[in-house]
Design an enzyme around this catalytic site. Structure first.
Site, mmCIF file in Angstrom:
data_model
loop_
_atom_site.group_PDB
_atom_site.id
_atom_site.type_symbol
_atom_site.label_atom_id
_atom_site.label_comp_id
_atom_site.label_asym_id
_atom_site.label_seq_id
_atom_site.Cartn_x
_atom_site.Cartn_y
_atom_site.Cartn_z
ATOM 1 N N HIS A 274 -46.652 10.563 33.071
ATOM 2 C CA HIS A 274 -46.806 9.285 33.837
ATOM 3 C C HIS A 274 -48.105 8.492 33.644
ATOM 4 O O HIS A 274 -48.312 7.444 33.222
ATOM 5 C CB HIS A 274 -46.941 9.584 35.402
ATOM 6 N N GLU A 275 -49.253 9.356 33.457
ATOM 7 C CA GLU A 275 -50.586 8.890 33.168
ATOM 8 C C GLU A 275 -50.704 8.363 31.598
ATOM 9 O O GLU A 275 -51.341 7.274 31.433
ATOM 10 C CB GLU A 275 -51.810 9.848 33.597
ATOM 11 N N HIS A 278 -49.692 4.917 31.350
ATOM 12 C CA HIS A 278 -50.360 4.040 31.532
ATOM 13 C C HIS A 278 -51.562 3.702 30.581
ATOM 14 O O HIS A 278 -52.039 2.713 30.153
ATOM 15 C CB HIS A 278 -51.230 4.409 32.999
ATOM 16 N N GLU A 304 -47.334 -0.159 36.093
ATOM 17 C CA GLU A 304 -46.807 1.177 36.865
ATOM 18 C C GLU A 304 -45.282 0.938 35.989
ATOM 19 O O GLU A 304 -44.701 2.375 35.633
ATOM 20 C CB GLU A 304 -46.400 0.881 38.283
#
Lengths: 505, 505
Positions: A274-275, A278, A304
Site C-alpha cells: 500500500h505505502e 503511494h 489513495e
C-alpha cells in the site's frame, strides 16, 4: 530567443515556491522523525521546530509579492489566464498557484502556529490514550481540534456546511453533497453483497496465513516486493512505526513505514505494498517543476487510488499470489501448512466483519470509511458531541458491520488521523478505491496479458502505466478529470462495484 | 519587583538566540538523517534544506539588532560588562554572546552557503573514496575544503598561523604554539613508554575478545551500559552508522550512533560508552538557558574529556570489567572461552601499534591525533599539498607507530572529519584526554570507594560528579579554567601521563 517578462515572473514564482517547499519538506522530515526515531522527550524541541518552519513556509506562501507576481499572469477576480505562449501545463500551474495563494492567505499565521502546537500535543495524547484504552485522555484534545477546524472552515469559507471547506482541502471540487450521492448507493450495495458473502466465508480458513515470522525476514520480503514494483532503493527508506505511512519529502526521498506483526506477515507486507503505491506516485512526480503544483499529487483520493490499485487490485490478485506463494514459502519454510495457492488466494481475500479499518478487506473497508465520514461530518456540524463519540461509533458499527468493539482502542481511538487534525480526509480513501477501479479496468484493457506478466514477476508495466497516465501530470487536472483522462472512462462507481462483484462471486 | 531595562534587553537576546538554536537543531537533525536513514538520492534535497537553514540561523546570529542589544550590556571595544545586579553566570553569558556575534559576523553568509554545499558533497565523495580505496576521488574535494578553510581563517583573523583561527573555533584560547608545547613532551613520553610496553603485550591474547556476536544482542548490551551510566532512555536514540557519533539536538534529544562488528563486540560497545559520555554532557547542560552560551558545551576538548573518562578511564577499568565480565558472559554464552577476568581486563587494555584511530588503545591514540594535527597544520599553512597526503601520512605512521597502511582507506581516508570541513578539531581529542586525566584524579579522591561502587553497578556518582563540576556550567568558564575549577588541579599533562604509567606498569 529572449525570455519574456512574463516568463521571468513565472520563473521567479517557481523559485519562491521551491524555497517554501524546501521548508515544508524539512517540516515533513520532523514529522517522520517524530514517528520513527525521536526519543520521547524530544517532543519539546519538536514543537518549537515545527512552529518555526510552518511559520516560515506560511509567510512565503502568503507573501504579497507572490500576489503581485501572480496578478500579471492571471486575473484574480475572473481567473482568466493573461499569459501568451505558455504551455497548457504552465497555465494549469498558474491556476493552481492562485488557488493555493488564496487558500493560504485566508488562514492567519497565528492560527497555523496554534493548530500545529495543538496537533503535536494531541498526537502524543492519542498515543497514550490508544495504548491505555482511555478515551478521556484524548477527548479534550479532540474537542480542541474540532473547534479549531470549525474556525478554519470559517476562514476558508463554504456554501452549505463547514465540512465542505475541509473536504475541499483534500479533494478540490468535492463536497459533502457529492460524497453523499456516491456513498449512499455504495453503502447499500456493499451491505447487500456482504450478506451474500457471509455464507461463502465460512469455508475459508484464515489460520493458514498465521505462523511465526521473524521481523528481519519480513523486512526482506517487503524490500523484495518494493523492488518488484519498481521503486529504486536509492529513493526510499523503510522504517517501523505504530501506524504505517508514506511521506514524500521529494520525488527522490520517500519515507515509508510499516508495522510488523510477528504472527501475521500479511499485515506488514500488505501495508508495505500500500505505502509503496503511494511512494511510486511521489517518485513519479516531475523533478523539474518541484515545489510547484505541477509536481504535487492531484489529491488525496488520487494518491489513495495509487496505493489501493497496488495493495488490493494487484497485491490480492491471483497471478500475484502465483508468484508470491513461492517467494513466501522460500523465505518462511513451513508457512501456509498444506494449503494450495487457491486456498491462500482465498484466505488473502477473505471478507470479514472486523473492527480495525487498516486490517479490513477491500469490501468492508468502505463501510469503515463511510462510518468515519458520517461521524466527522456530525462533529463539524455540531450535531455530534466529542464526549458521545464512543457511543456513536459503537452504534454505527452495530448498524453496518454488525459488531461492536470491546475497547475504544479498537474503536474510535484506532486511527491517527483526527489526532493530527485531519478531518475531511477519510472520504478520500473510498473515492480513491473508486478511482482505482476505473484505472484498473483501463490497465487490464491496455495490457491484456497482464496476468501472465505479473505471474512472471514483471510489474513494471503497471508502474509505467500509472506514471504515464497519472503521476507525471501532478495537479495539471482536477482529480476527477485526471482519472477520466487516464482511464478513458467517465466518473462512476460502476467499474469498482463490478470488479468487487466479479471477484467475489 | 519591576524588571529592569537591561533585563528586558537580556531576555530579548536570549529569545533571539533560542530561535537561532531551533534552526541549528533542525540542521543537526538533517545531518543525523543524512548519516542514518536518508536514501542515497535524498542528498539532492538535503543540500537545499541545509543551505536554507544555515542561512536562516546565520542571519539571526549576525543580525545588527543583536549588536544593538548587546551594546547596552557590554562595551564592544574593551569587553567591559555594563550591567548591574546580574549574576556571574549571566555576565559570562553576555561575554560569550559578544564573542559569538563577533565570530559569526566576520564570516559572510555567501561563504557559509558555499562551505555547506562543498562539505555536503565532499562527505558523499569521501564515503565512495573510502569504500573503493580511491584517494583521487576524495582529493579534489579536500583541496577545495583546505582552500575554503584558508579563506575562513583570513575572515576570522589570526596572529601567527591560519591554523590558529580554526583551532580557536574548537578550543577558545588555544593556539598551535600552545599545542606544540603540550604535544611535544606527550609524544616523547608515549614513544618511550610504547617501546617498554611492546614486550609485555606479547603475553596478551586478543583473540579471547573475538567471537560471533548477534547485532541485536550487542544493541541490548549497549542499551544496558547506557542505562548504567545514567542516561534516561526517553532522551536518546541509538542508531547504526558507518562512523559512530553523538549529536545533541537539545538536552533531552540526543542522537547516538555506533557501528557494530559481528566478530568483535568491544568495538561497538566501547564506541557506545564513548558516545554516551558525550551524550551525558549534552544532557547535563541546563535546559532553562537553552539556545544561549550557558547551555552550550565549553569546548570540543571538554566534550572529549567527558567521552574519554567514560570510555577508557572507567570503561577499561578493572572494577568495570568485574561487573561486565559477567554481564557479557550472560548475554553471549561461550564468550571469552576460558579466560579469567584478569585475562579479559588485559585484553581490553592491550596496547597495539594499529592503523585505525577509532580502534586505538588509550596510549597510542594520542600518536594518531598528533599525526593528524601535524598534517592539517601543514595543509593549512601550505607546506603540505593535498596530492602528497597519502605519502605524508604513511611516512609519519612509519616514524611514530612503526607501521604503514596498505590502503588509503586504512590510512588518510579513515576519518570523516576532513570531509566535513573539520580542521583544528583533532587536537581537541588529545587535550580532552589530558582534561579527563585531571577530572579522573579528582573523582577518585572525592569518591575513595569508587571501585567498590562500580563493581556493584553504581555509576551514578560519576554522572553526578561530572554534572555538578562540568556540565551545568556550559560556557560560563573558558575550557582550561573550567577543568581547573572542576578538578582543583592546575592544568598539566602529568595527571594523565601518571595515570597511563601507573596503569600499564
Amino acid at each position: 530567443m529572449a525570455i519574456s517578462k512574463q516568463e521571468k515572473v513565472y520563473n521567479e514564482l517557481c523559485k519562491q515556491l521551491k524555497i517554501a517547499a524546501t521548508y515544508s519538506s524539512t517540516q515533513k522530515l520532523l514529522e517522520w522523525d517524530q514517528e520513527t526515531y525521536m526519543p520521547e522527550k524530544g517532543i519539546e524541541l519538536k514543537i518549537e521546530q515545527s512552529k518555526l518552519l510552518l511559520e516560515l513556509s506560511h509567510k512565503l506562501k502568503t507573501n504579497t509579492r507572490l500576489k503581485t507576481l501572480l496578478s500579471s499572469l492571471i486575473d484574480f477576480a475572473s481567473g482568466a489566464i493573461l499569459v501568451e505562449g505558455f504551455s497548457e501545463a504552465q497555465k494549469a500551474n498558474i491556476r493552481e498557484m492562485k488557488r493555493d495563494y488564496e487558500h493560504h492567505s485566508k488562514i492567519p499565521g497565528s492560527f497555523i502556529k496554534k493548530f500545529s502546537q495543538t496537533t503535536t500535543e494531541s498526537l502524543e495524547a492519542w498515543k497514550v490514550a490508544k495504548k491505555s484504552d482511555s478515551f478521556k485522555t484524548f477527548a479534550p484534545h479532540l474537542k480542541k481540534i474540532v473547534s479549531l477546524l470549525q474556525k478554519k472552515a470559517e476562514y476558508l469559507g463554504y456554501k452549505e456546511t463547514p465540512y465542505d471547506a475541509l473536504i475541499d482541502e483534500y479533494e478540490p471540487g468535492m463536497t459533502s453533497k457529492k460524497y453523499d450521492q456516491i456513498f449512499s448507493p455504495l453503502k447499500q450495495k456493499t451491505l447487500q453483497l456482504l450478506k451474500r458473502w457471509d455464507e461463502q466465508n465460512k469455508k475459508i480458513d484464515p489460520k493458514i496465513l498465521e505462523g511465526d515470522f521473524p521481523i528481519e525476514k519480513q523486512k526482506m520480503l517487503c524490500k523484495e516486493v518494493i523492488k518488484d514494483m519498481g521503486l529504486a532503493n536509492t529513493t526510499y527508506n523503510l522504517s517501523e512505526t505504530h501506524h504505517p505511512f508514506c511521506l514524500g519529502l521529494y520525488p527522490n526521498d520517500i519515507r515509508l513505514t510499516t508495522h510488523f506483526y510477528k504472527e501475521a506477515f500479511m499485515r506488514g507486507f500488505g501495508g508495505v505494498i500500500h505505502e509503496a503505491g503511494h511512494a511510486l506516485y511521489e517518485n513519479g512526480l516531475p523533478l523539474a517543476t518541484w515545489g510547484t503544483p505541477l509536481s504535487e499529487p492531484a489529491s488525496y483520493a488520487v494518491h489513495e487510488s495509487q496505493s489501493r490499485i497496488w495493495e488490493t487490485f494487484i497485491g490480492h490478485s491471483y497471478p500475484f499470489w502465483k508468484l508470491y506463494y513461492t517467494k513466501v514459502k522460500q523465505l518462511f519454510p513451513g508457512v501456509f501448512q498444506d494449503a494450495s495457492i487457491d486456498d491462500v488466494y482465498r484466505a488473502v481475500n477473505q471478507i470479514k466483519r472486523g473492527l480495525i479499518r487498516i486490517h479490513a478487506d477491500e469490501v468492508t473497508y468502505n463501510l469503515h470509511i463511510i462510518l468515519r465520514y458520517e461521524i466527522e461530518k456530525g462533529l463539524l456540524e455540531g450535531t455530534y458531541d466529542v464526549k458521545d463519540l464512543p457511543d456513536i461509533w459503537n452504534q454505527k458499527m452495530r448498524e453496518t458491520l454488525g459488531i461492536v468493539p470491546k475497547t475504544n482502542s479498537e474503536g474510535c481511538l484506532q486511527d491517527i488521523h483526527w489526532s493530527l487534525g485531519f478531518m475531511g480526509y477519510f472520504p478520500s480513501y473510498t473515492l480513491g478505491n473508486i478511482f482505482a477501479g476505473q484505472l484498473y479496468v483501463s490497465l487490464m484493457k491496455t495490457h491484456t496479458d497482464w496476468d501472465k506478466k505479473i505471474k512472471e514477476g514483471d510489474f513494471l508495466f503497471i508502474r509505467d502505466f500509472l506514471r504515464e497516465k497519472v503521476h507525471r501530470f501532478g495537479r495539471q487536472y482536477l482529480p476527477i478529470e485526471l482519472i477520466e483522462r487516464a482511464s478513458g472512462i467517465p466518473f462512476s462507481i460502476d467499474p469498482y462495484t463490478s470488479y468487487l462483484e466479479g471477484k467475489y462471486s
